[in-house]
Design an enzyme around this catalytic site. Structure first.
Site, PDB file in Angstrom:
ATOM      1  N   ARG A 105     -20.010  26.627  60.062  1.00 11.67           N
ATOM      2  CA  ARG A 105     -19.470  26.783  61.411  1.00 11.67           C
ATOM      3  C   ARG A 105     -20.494  26.406  62.486  1.00 11.67           C
ATOM      4  NH1 ARG A 105     -15.034  29.601  63.312  1.00 11.67           N
ATOM      5  NH2 ARG A 105     -14.614  30.270  61.184  1.00 11.67           N
ATOM      6  N   TYR A 208     -17.186  28.248  48.220  1.00  9.62           N
ATOM      7  CA  TYR A 208     -17.303  26.793  48.264  1.00  9.62           C
ATOM      8  C   TYR A 208     -18.671  26.422  48.828  1.00  9.62           C
ATOM      9  CZ  TYR A 208     -15.520  27.630  53.053  1.00  9.62           C
ATOM     10  OH  TYR A 208     -15.298  28.106  54.314  1.00  9.62           O
ATOM     11  N   ASP A 286      -6.725  30.539  68.948  1.00  9.66           N
ATOM     12  CA  ASP A 286      -6.442  31.930  68.608  1.00  9.66           C
ATOM     13  C   ASP A 286      -5.969  32.747  69.802  1.00  9.66           C
ATOM     14  OD1 ASP A 286      -7.007  31.613  65.960  1.00  9.66           O
ATOM     15  OD2 ASP A 286      -8.965  32.581  66.005  1.00  9.66           O
TER      16      ASP A 286
END
Length: 396
Positions: A105, A208, A286
Site C-alpha cells: 500500500r 501473498y 469508501d
C-alpha cells in the site's frame, strides 16, 4: 472543458484522493489535497490491483511506475482447506493480456502522490477538516478555524468521512461479526506469484508476496462476537493472532510464527450512501460505498471512481450534471461489488463439516472439469475497463 481552472479541494491523501488529484489536474483543474497527517504514509499492508484497477493506472500513465515499485505480477490463486489440502487452483495467466498485481500500500500511495504532484496538484499536510458546507462556492472549515472556499470539495476520506454526513446525515454502521489481523513478514517460503486462501471454520487466512517477493502479506479473519473499534491501526499482540489459528496447517503456523507486529481491524458494514453529491460537494471511494475486504476491491473501486468522476465532469457543462452522471455511472457497479464481497465471507468460513466438504468438493470438481468457467465467473469484475466506457445516457 468545464474542469479548466476549477478550484477543487480533495479531502484525504489516500488511494482514491491522490488518484483523483492526478485525474482532475491533468484535465486542467486547480487541485489541492488536504491531508490531516503530518506525512503521507501507510501502515504495513498489501493490496491487490486486479485488471480493472490496472486499466485506470495505465490510462493515468502510471503503470510503468507500478511495475518498478516492487509490485508482484500474480499468476495463481489457490484456495486451501485449513488443514493444508488444495481445494481449487486458478491460473490467472488465462486472463492474458490482463494482469493482476500485488503491491504494498505504501508503494502505491507514493507513486500516486508523485503522479498527483507531477500533474500540478498540491498536497497540504496537517490540514484536519472539521466540517464542510454546501454552496456555490462550497467551503471547508479546518481544525484551526480557518474557512476556505472552493468550486468543488470531494470527500475521499474513507468510512469516517466528514463530507458523507453533510450530504446524508448521520448513519450508524453495524459490526459484521468479523475481525481482521494484518501483518507483513519476511518471505522465507519462496512464494513468488501466488495468493493462497486457507479456509477453516469461522476463519480464513489470505497470504501473498509483496515488494518483489521479499515480503509476505497476511490478512487473517476470524468471526468474533465482541464489538471492535472500526480502525486499521489498532495494535494487537501476535500471540492473539496465533491462538486463533492453532488448528490450521503447519505452513500457516510458520507464517503466523514470523509475525512481530500486527494490526487488528474490526469489520463494519456501511450502507451505500444514498446521496453522493450536493451543491459543490461529492463523495468518492469508501466515503460513498465502503466494501468488506472479501473481494480485494476497495482500492480498485476508488481508482475506478476517480477516473469516472474526471470523465463525467469533463463531459458536460455544469457540476450538477457531471456529478449526477458520476453517481449514475458508478452506483450499480459499486453495489454489486459490495454484495459479492459480503457474500464471500460465509463461503470462506463454513463451520459445519459435511457442508464444508460438499462445498470444497464442488470447487475441486469445477476446477478440474471447467477451469476457464471458474475464472470466467468474474469477467464482469476483472474484464471491465472503465477507461473504455462512457457515462450513461440520461435525459438532461
Amino acid at each position: 472543458m468545464m474542469l479548466a481552472g476549477l478550484k477543487t479541494y480533495i479531502i484525504g491523501a489516500g488511494i482514491g484522493g491522490l488518484a483523483l488529484a492526478r485525474v482532475l489536474a491533468l484535465r486542467g483543474a486547480d487541485v489541492t489535497v488536504l491531508e490531516q497527517a503530518g506525512e503521507i504514509k501507510e501502515v504495513g499492508a498489501g493490496l491487490q490491483i486486479s485488471p480493472n484497477g490496472l486499466a485506470v493506472l495505465r490510462a493515468m500513465g502510471l503503470e510503468p511506475q507500478l511495475v518498478k515499485s516492487g509490485a508482484v505480477l500474480a499468476d495463481t490463486v489457490r484456495l486451501m482447506d485449513y488443514r493444508g489440502g488444495e481445494v481449487l487452483k486458478l491460473d490467472l495467466t488465462q486472463m492474458s493480456p490482463q494482469k493482476y498485481y500485488f503491491v504494498h500500500r505504501a508503494e502505491l500511495i507514493s507513486l500516486l502522490a508523485e503522479g498527483a504532484r507531477a500533474a500540478g496538484a498540491k498536497i497540504q499536510l496537517l490540514q484536519k477538516v472539521e466540517r464542510v458546507e454546501e454552496g456555490c462556492p462550497a467551503a471547508v472549515v479546518l481544525h484551526s478555524g480557518e474557512r476556505r472556499e472552493a468550486d468543488l470539495i470531494i470527500g475521499a476520506d474513507g468510512v469516517h468521512s466528514v463530507v458523507r454526513p453533510a450530504l446524508n446525515g448521520a448513519s450508524a454502521p453495524f459490526f459484521t461479526g468479523n475481525a481482521a489481523w494484518r501483518a507483513v513478514v519476511p518471505n522465507v517460503w519462496g512464494r513468488q506469484s501466488d495468493v493462497q486462501v486457507h479456509m477453516g471454520p469461522r476463519r480464513h487466512l489470505v497470504s501473498y508476496p509483496l515488494m518483489g517477493g521479499k515480503m509476505l502479506n497476511l490478512v487473517a479473519v476470524e468471526e468474533q462476537r465482541d464489538w471492535l473499534e472500526e480502525s486499521w491501526t489498532l495494535a494487537d499482540e501476535p500471540a492473539n493472532l496465533r491462538a486463533a489459528f492453532t488448528d490450521f496447517a503447519p505452513v500457516v503456523q510458520e507464517m503466523l510464527g514470523a509475525v512481530e507486529e500486527v494490526r487488528l481491524w474490526g469489520l463494519f458494514r456501511h450502507e451505500v450512501a444514498p446521496r453522493w453529491h450536493g451543491q459543490g460537494l461529492a463523495l468518492l471511494g469508501d466515503a460513498a460505498h465502503p466494501t468488506l475486504p472479501f473481494l480485494a476491491q476497495g482500492a480498485v473501486m476508488a481508482l475506478e471512481d476517480a477516473w469516472a468522476m474526471g470523465v463525467a465532469l469533463d463531459s458536460v457543462g455544469s457540476l450538477e450534471q457531471g456529478l449526477g452522471d458520476y453517481q449514475l455511472w458508478r452506483r450499480d457497479r459499486a453495489a454489486r461489488v459490495i454484495k459479492t464481497a459480503t457474500g464471500n465471507a460465509w463461503k470462506y468460513h463454513l463451520g459445519f463439516g459435511p457442508l464444508r466438504f460438499a462445498a470444497h468438493t464442488a470447487l475441486r470438481l469445477g476446477g478440474a472439469l471447467a477451469p476457464r468457467r471458474m475464472l470466467g465467473q468474474f469477467d464482469w469484475l476483472y474484464g471491465y475497463d472503465i477507461t473504455q466506457d462512457r457515462p450513461p445516457e440520461r435525459a438532461r
